[in-house]
Structure formats: C-alpha cells, structure tokens
Motif scaffolding. Sequence first.
Motif, mmCIF file in Angstrom:
data_model
loop_
_atom_site.group_PDB
_atom_site.id
_atom_site.type_symbol
_atom_site.label_atom_id
_atom_site.label_comp_id
_atom_site.label_asym_id
_atom_site.label_seq_id
_atom_site.Cartn_x
_atom_site.Cartn_y
_atom_site.Cartn_z
ATOM 1 N N VAL A 436 7.484 40.485 50.290
ATOM 2 C CA VAL A 436 7.401 39.031 49.829
ATOM 3 C C VAL A 436 8.170 38.511 51.640
ATOM 4 O O VAL A 436 7.717 36.779 51.358
ATOM 5 C CB VAL A 436 7.600 38.232 48.662
ATOM 6 C CG1 VAL A 436 7.021 38.712 47.656
ATOM 7 C CG2 VAL A 436 9.116 38.073 48.729
ATOM 8 N N GLY A 437 8.978 39.045 52.730
ATOM 9 C CA GLY A 437 9.446 38.750 53.618
ATOM 10 C C GLY A 437 10.338 38.567 53.246
ATOM 11 O O GLY A 437 11.021 37.741 51.983
ATOM 12 N N SER A 438 10.843 37.279 54.668
ATOM 13 C CA SER A 438 12.581 36.549 54.515
ATOM 14 C C SER A 438 11.968 35.345 54.877
ATOM 15 O O SER A 438 10.959 35.014 56.162
ATOM 16 C CB SER A 438 13.395 37.202 55.536
ATOM 17 O OG SER A 438 14.316 36.688 55.475
ATOM 18 N N PRO A 439 12.914 34.164 54.315
ATOM 19 C CA PRO A 439 12.501 32.914 55.104
ATOM 20 C C PRO A 439 13.365 32.710 56.780
ATOM 21 O O PRO A 439 12.764 32.173 57.546
ATOM 22 C CB PRO A 439 13.654 32.125 54.582
ATOM 23 C CG PRO A 439 14.213 32.944 53.394
ATOM 24 C CD PRO A 439 13.548 34.095 53.290
ATOM 25 N N PHE A 440 13.975 33.804 56.942
ATOM 26 C CA PHE A 440 14.448 33.753 58.183
ATOM 27 C C PHE A 440 13.982 34.733 59.483
ATOM 28 O O PHE A 440 13.188 34.744 59.357
ATOM 29 C CB PHE A 440 15.951 34.754 58.058
ATOM 30 C CG PHE A 440 16.376 34.507 57.291
ATOM 31 C CD1 PHE A 440 17.227 32.889 56.992
ATOM 32 C CD2 PHE A 440 17.664 35.270 55.978
ATOM 33 C CE1 PHE A 440 17.931 32.400 55.557
ATOM 34 C CE2 PHE A 440 18.743 34.619 55.254
ATOM 35 C CZ PHE A 440 18.123 33.330 54.941
ATOM 36 N N ASP A 441 14.117 33.652 60.917
ATOM 37 C CA ASP A 441 12.960 34.081 62.127
ATOM 38 C C ASP A 441 13.927 35.432 62.335
ATOM 39 O O ASP A 441 14.410 35.666 63.393
ATOM 40 C CB ASP A 441 12.662 32.900 62.741
ATOM 41 C CG ASP A 441 11.855 33.087 63.810
ATOM 42 O OD1 ASP A 441 11.838 35.034 64.316
ATOM 43 O OD2 ASP A 441 11.555 32.704 64.301
ATOM 44 N N TYR A 442 13.656 36.969 61.815
ATOM 45 C CA TYR A 442 14.757 38.122 62.399
ATOM 46 C C TYR A 442 14.719 38.027 63.634
ATOM 47 O O TYR A 442 15.963 38.526 65.050
ATOM 48 C CB TYR A 442 14.311 39.386 61.684
ATOM 49 C CG TYR A 442 15.203 39.314 60.230
ATOM 50 C CD1 TYR A 442 16.606 38.631 60.508
ATOM 51 C CD2 TYR A 442 14.409 39.669 58.949
ATOM 52 C CE1 TYR A 442 17.441 39.308 58.876
ATOM 53 C CE2 TYR A 442 15.095 39.436 57.978
ATOM 54 C CZ TYR A 442 16.064 38.988 57.805
ATOM 55 O OH TYR A 442 16.853 39.301 56.257
ATOM 56 N N PRO A 443 13.666 38.280 64.580
ATOM 57 C CA PRO A 443 13.553 37.933 66.177
ATOM 58 C C PRO A 443 14.785 37.463 67.011
ATOM 59 O O PRO A 443 14.648 37.324 67.881
ATOM 60 C CB PRO A 443 12.247 38.545 66.558
ATOM 61 C CG PRO A 443 11.153 38.535 65.546
ATOM 62 C CD PRO A 443 12.111 37.981 63.881
ATOM 63 N N LYS A 444 14.270 35.929 66.693
ATOM 64 C CA LYS A 444 14.860 34.960 67.071
ATOM 65 C C LYS A 444 16.907 34.787 66.669
ATOM 66 O O LYS A 444 16.819 34.155 67.731
ATOM 67 C CB LYS A 444 14.176 33.657 66.966
ATOM 68 C CG LYS A 444 12.817 33.214 67.497
ATOM 69 C CD LYS A 444 12.209 32.542 67.334
ATOM 70 C CE LYS A 444 11.227 32.456 68.004
ATOM 71 N NZ LYS A 444 10.670 30.678 67.682
ATOM 72 N N GLN A 445 16.795 35.004 65.681
ATOM 73 C CA GLN A 445 18.198 35.517 64.927
ATOM 74 C C GLN A 445 19.167 35.895 64.977
ATOM 75 O O GLN A 445 20.475 36.195 65.237
ATOM 76 C CB GLN A 445 18.279 34.300 63.901
ATOM 77 C CG GLN A 445 17.825 33.131 62.955
ATOM 78 C CD GLN A 445 17.523 32.714 61.246
ATOM 79 O OE1 GLN A 445 16.651 32.785 60.744
ATOM 80 N NE2 GLN A 445 18.793 32.520 61.094
ATOM 81 N N GLY A 446 18.590 37.529 65.424
ATOM 82 C CA GLY A 446 19.345 38.581 65.870
ATOM 83 C C GLY A 446 19.004 39.687 66.802
ATOM 84 O O GLY A 446 18.007 40.195 66.240
ATOM 85 N N ILE A 447 19.669 40.323 67.030
ATOM 86 C CA ILE A 447 19.451 41.350 68.444
ATOM 87 C C ILE A 447 19.885 42.940 67.702
ATOM 88 O O ILE A 447 21.175 42.621 66.691
ATOM 89 C CB ILE A 447 20.414 41.032 69.182
ATOM 90 C CG1 ILE A 447 19.514 39.885 70.147
ATOM 91 C CG2 ILE A 447 20.324 42.357 69.892
ATOM 92 C CD1 ILE A 447 20.728 38.998 71.530
ATOM 93 N N LEU A 448 19.306 44.017 67.720
ATOM 94 C CA LEU A 448 20.050 45.145 67.013
ATOM 95 C C LEU A 448 20.376 45.596 68.360
ATOM 96 O O LEU A 448 19.037 45.952 68.852
ATOM 97 C CB LEU A 448 18.561 45.665 65.959
ATOM 98 C CG LEU A 448 19.007 47.355 65.759
ATOM 99 C CD1 LEU A 448 20.112 47.630 65.015
ATOM 100 C CD2 LEU A 448 17.581 48.007 65.061
ATOM 101 N N TYR A 449 20.986 46.627 68.731
ATOM 102 C CA TYR A 449 22.173 46.777 70.052
ATOM 103 C C TYR A 449 22.077 47.934 69.610
ATOM 104 O O TYR A 449 23.220 48.206 68.883
ATOM 105 C CB TYR A 449 22.661 45.909 70.656
ATOM 106 C CG TYR A 449 23.686 46.447 71.847
ATOM 107 C CD1 TYR A 449 22.917 47.432 72.594
ATOM 108 C CD2 TYR A 449 25.197 47.144 71.193
ATOM 109 C CE1 TYR A 449 23.076 48.134 73.306
ATOM 110 C CE2 TYR A 449 25.478 47.637 72.384
ATOM 111 C CZ TYR A 449 24.894 48.813 73.398
ATOM 112 O OH TYR A 449 25.635 49.042 73.949
ATOM 113 N N VAL A 450 21.396 49.576 70.029
ATOM 114 C CA VAL A 450 22.160 50.522 69.759
ATOM 115 C C VAL A 450 22.700 51.036 71.014
ATOM 116 O O VAL A 450 22.038 50.686 72.408
ATOM 117 C CB VAL A 450 20.773 51.352 68.947
ATOM 118 C CG1 VAL A 450 21.442 52.930 69.671
ATOM 119 C CG2 VAL A 450 20.234 50.382 68.231
ATOM 120 N N ALA A 451 24.329 51.296 70.624
ATOM 121 C CA ALA A 451 24.506 51.639 72.193
ATOM 122 C C ALA A 451 24.058 53.835 72.622
ATOM 123 O O ALA A 451 24.687 54.830 72.438
ATOM 124 C CB ALA A 451 25.950 51.740 71.664
#
Length: 656
Positions: A436-451
């Motif tokens: 059912v997804g999430s109320p959060f806008d993950y692409p705009k609220q967070g960054i996944l950074y892989v070193a």
Amino acid sequence: MTKPSLPELLHAAVAAVGGTERPGQVAMAEAVAEAVDDQSHLLVQAGTGTGKSLGYLVPALAHGERVVVATATLALQRQLVERDLPRTVESLHPLLRRRPQFAMLKGRSNYLCLHRLHEGVPQDEEEGLFDQFEAAAPSSKLGQDLLRLRDWSDDTETGDRDDLTPGVSDRAWAQVSVSSRECLGASKCAYGAECFAEAARERAKLADVVVTNHALLAIDAIEGAPVLPSHEVLIVDEAHELVSRVTGVATGELTPAQVNRAVRRAAKLVNEKAADALLTAAEGFERVMELALPGRLEEVPEDLGYALMALRDAARTVISAIGATRDKSVEDENAVRKQALASVETVHGVAERITQGSEYDVVWYEQHERFGASVRVAPLSVSGLLREKLFAERSVVLTSATLKLGGDFNGVGASLGLAPEGTAGEDVPQWKGLDVGSPFDYPKQGILYVARHLNTPGREGSRTDMLDELAELVEAAGGRTLGLFSSMRAAKAAAEELRGRLGKPILLQGEETLGELIKNFAADPETCLFGTLSLWQGVDVPGPSCQLVVMDRIPFPRPDDPLMSARQKAVEEAGGNGFMAVAATHAALLMAQGAGRLVRATGDKGVVAVLDPRLANARYGSYLRASLPDFWYTTDRNQARRSLAAIDAKAKADGA
C-alpha cells in the motif's frame, strides 16, 4: 439501522486519533476486510506513517468475531492497548452499537507470582534473598528490588512486569515469577483466586481483541496446549520478525549449569539411586562440554551422544520417581515438585530431541563469554510448522513496513510456509500480497548513497578507508548520525576513532540503557548514536536529530552461523540458490529496516549511506537495493557530502 460502511468506520476512527486518512490506509483496510470475510490470508507491506494499526483494527472490529493481534515489540503492544484501541473503540461504539472489549495477554513469567512473592523460591539456591524483605535498609541492589516488588504488589492491578517503572533486574524478577511449567495451577495454589496471570487469561477470554506477542503465539501453535483463546482472525504486526521469534521458541538448549540446577532441585524428592544416576550423568555431560568448540555438529559426536543418552535416561527415571513422591511430607511440597519437574523435564526433552537426530533439526555448540559452553538444537525451517499450525484454521493477516524483498513477497512468503503467490494448491494456503506504499515522498526526502570506491570489507581487520569516509560524512552532517554496524566490535572501533577525530558526542550502545541512549540522541542534534542489531530495527527519531543513517556493511549472516549456514545448504541441496534464499533475504530484511530509520515524518530529509561497495558492484546488489525505500540513488561521494551539508545548514537555520 443500516450497517455502517467500512469507509464510515475508518473515517470515525482516524478522526478520533487526530489523524488524516491516507490512500494506503484505506486500501489496507479494504484488503483486510476482504481477507477476513473470505477467510483467506493476506500479506500487507505498509510503509512508516501509513497508519497500519487502524488499517487492520477497524475492519477486524467491524467483523465482530474475536481477533488476536500479535506484535514483536513492547512499544507497539503498549501503543495498541493504551492509545489506538481505546480511541478506536470509543469512536466506533456509536456506529457499531456495541463496545468491543480488548485485553493484553503475555506469557506467565511476565506476571508477578503471589505464591513466589509470599512463600519464597522453593529450594532457593541463593540463601537469604528473601530475608532482605525484612531488612530495614537492604544493602544490595537485589534486596532493594525485592522490597520494591513487594510494595508494588499491593498497588498493581495487572502484576505485569512492564507496568513496573522503573524496572528491576532479571535476577530480581526471577525470584517473583514462574514459568508455565513451574506454576501450581489456580486450583492448587493458595493464591489462585488473586493470580495476576490467571486474571489476564480470564480477561482475554472475554475480549473481542486480544493483543499478545509473537513468542506466545508461537508457544500456542507449537505446544498444542491452547494458551490463547479461540479466534477466527489472526493479525501479525511486525511480521518480518515472526520467523525468528518462532525459531527462538522452538530452540532447545542445555548447559552444565542448567543440568546441575536440575540435579540439585530433584535431589530432595527422589531416592538416592535415582539422584546419583542423574548426578553422574550431569558430571559426564559437563566433562564433554569442557572440550566443546563452537560450531555446527552435522553428526552428534560419540562422546556427546553417550552423555546425552545418559542424561535422558536418568532424567526419565527422576521424573517417574518425583511422580511417586506425591504424599511425601515436604514443606511447600507442591511448589518444590513443580520446580524440580520443570527443570528435569527440560533436560530430558532437549537431550531426547538431540539423541533422536532428526534431519529437520540443526545441532551446534555455542560458547558464551559469561555462561560458558552450551549445546543447542533448532528447527532447520519453521515454514512447515507455520503452514500447518498458523494458517490452517483461521484467516491470517501479516503486515510490516518490510515484507516485499527484491520487489515481491515470495521470499518472506516462503519462510512462512506459503508457496509463490498464485501457485498455492490444496495443501498450501491461498494468499495475496499487497503493497500500500507510504505517505512519504522517498525520492525527494532521502538519498541512498553507496560508497562504491571503498575496498570490499573482509571478515577481519580494520577498515581505515571506511572510517575515513564515515568521519567525512558525520562532519558534513553536523552530527545527526545513526550508525548501524554489523558487529559490536565494529561499532566500538568506529566510536573510539570518531571520538578522537571529531568534536561531536558519540553515544555507543551498551554504555547506557537503550531507551536512555535514544532519548539523548533525539535531544541533541549534534549527537551520534552507534550500535548494532537492536538499533537497526528499534529507533524512531523523527526530525533533525537523525539526518544520516550509516550502514558499515551489508549485514549478511556470519558464514559460520550454524543455523543460517545449515538452511543455506539445505536450499542448495534441493536445487535452489541458498545464498539468495537465506543470506541475501536476511540482509535485505535488515537493510530495509535500517534504511527505514531515516524518514519517520513528512518533513524528514537525509541520507542513507552504505559503506560497502558490493551494494553497487555485486550481482545481488540490485536485489538488495530493490528491497529499500525508493530513495534517490547515487555513488558520488561529493554529492552525498554536499547534500548532507545543505540539510545540516537548513536544520540550523530552522533552529535545530
């Protein structure tokens, strides 16, 4: 009067808790209602902030039959019983024209035992403990705890350990509680009419909604003796934890100290011959365990086998002998016999299980710094048990923020005993998966950074490049960092290194209670909190105090983990991909939980940094990334630092 519709009920309940209806919550409520009406099974992934508690409580209460809700954590149990259920019941009462009742039920050892409190521990091995009750000024912490427990017993209505604030040590609580095996039973106990555990069970029998924990649910399913009241609907919240909790309940363990305790407890109740035989068997077992080396036992060694058979046979004789001493004149004889029987039956049960050598069990030696060596036995899989015991007789709804791994529900479904979605047959339950997804806008609220540029982590040795990267990220974030490490050793090393480099407070798990650490972390934005497994799943700190979540490496199980390696090997022998089915699924679940610590509210922003290049470079990396929230993805270290600095500057400008 017409029956109220589900949308009406949900609207009333959401308004009562001061919330806002969300599309995911509505979709979840509709799917739960359908599953309950059809007596089918449902897996629901509901992201943080969806309002999943009301998403399942409202349709469950509307259904009208008894519902059991099982959760993994105390925090959620309290939220349900102290906040969500009271408000929901009050809001639905005018529409349903009835007031559903609810109750919490836990295992017996979670409740104060009045018999133990007033009569003491039978054959107490720690002389004088209860004498401290009478002391004017108890000198020890244990004595103080026991006095406080006696005072609390006069005030508490529940006798529930979790209602005692502040709490007491496990050692103190053990003096005033009993296991189900040690309990005399309400009809035989002088305090049966006042028993807190029995009162909780009676309340549960009358309740429309019973809130319990995964462990009690597992005991109810595994042991065959009903602990929970009969119910048509089961809702498992925090369902990503269920398999590990059921495995824990189904795991047996024997230690020399445990066996010796059983010998001491039984000695006064049986004849000398039976007592000597058990003592001799215990001494033989202890000699074997002195040479035990940690690791899996694919075949039970001959010396251990002989020792366990001797224990099994001697324990069986003692059990029969104790049963023949019912008229023996011993002070408080019932409690003495019950405690002795519980100890000896545990020894007998585990010894017999290991000597039987089932192909469905895994046996291994374990070494503990404090308690020494133990031999353990656990089921290779609990999927068949869950399929047979959990799904056969009721509608089951399982929900969590992390059930969909690698893009589908099949990995988690398989661990629960469910065939791939849409392929179930006569012997395998039908089920449906819903995200059912999430109320959060993950692409705009967070960054996944892989070193991606870091060296691949090895099993041993210091990761200097990782520590350098970590220090730069924490500096850019201005603190505000939750560090999730794959081992306590790694967490300590990172804390020591960064305390020497940075002018930021670094809190370390184990240096204070977890609750106090999280409280201090949330209170000071410049503070960092480093730790291991319980932090991956147990931290809820919305706002500017947590804007960087760091994972030092992909949390694969250790290659020498006896149970995980056995499960992986079993999948491979059956023609499957053991690494993906076991190790990658385990890692994906933990990483999804860990990444979920970042965005806890609609205004949260930040970075999840994974300091393990395999997440970007390895073939399984895409599977793991697909299991995480849909953050904006980058391997650019400069971009990550710039973003953290900008988020930090914004937080400081806002006064945080």
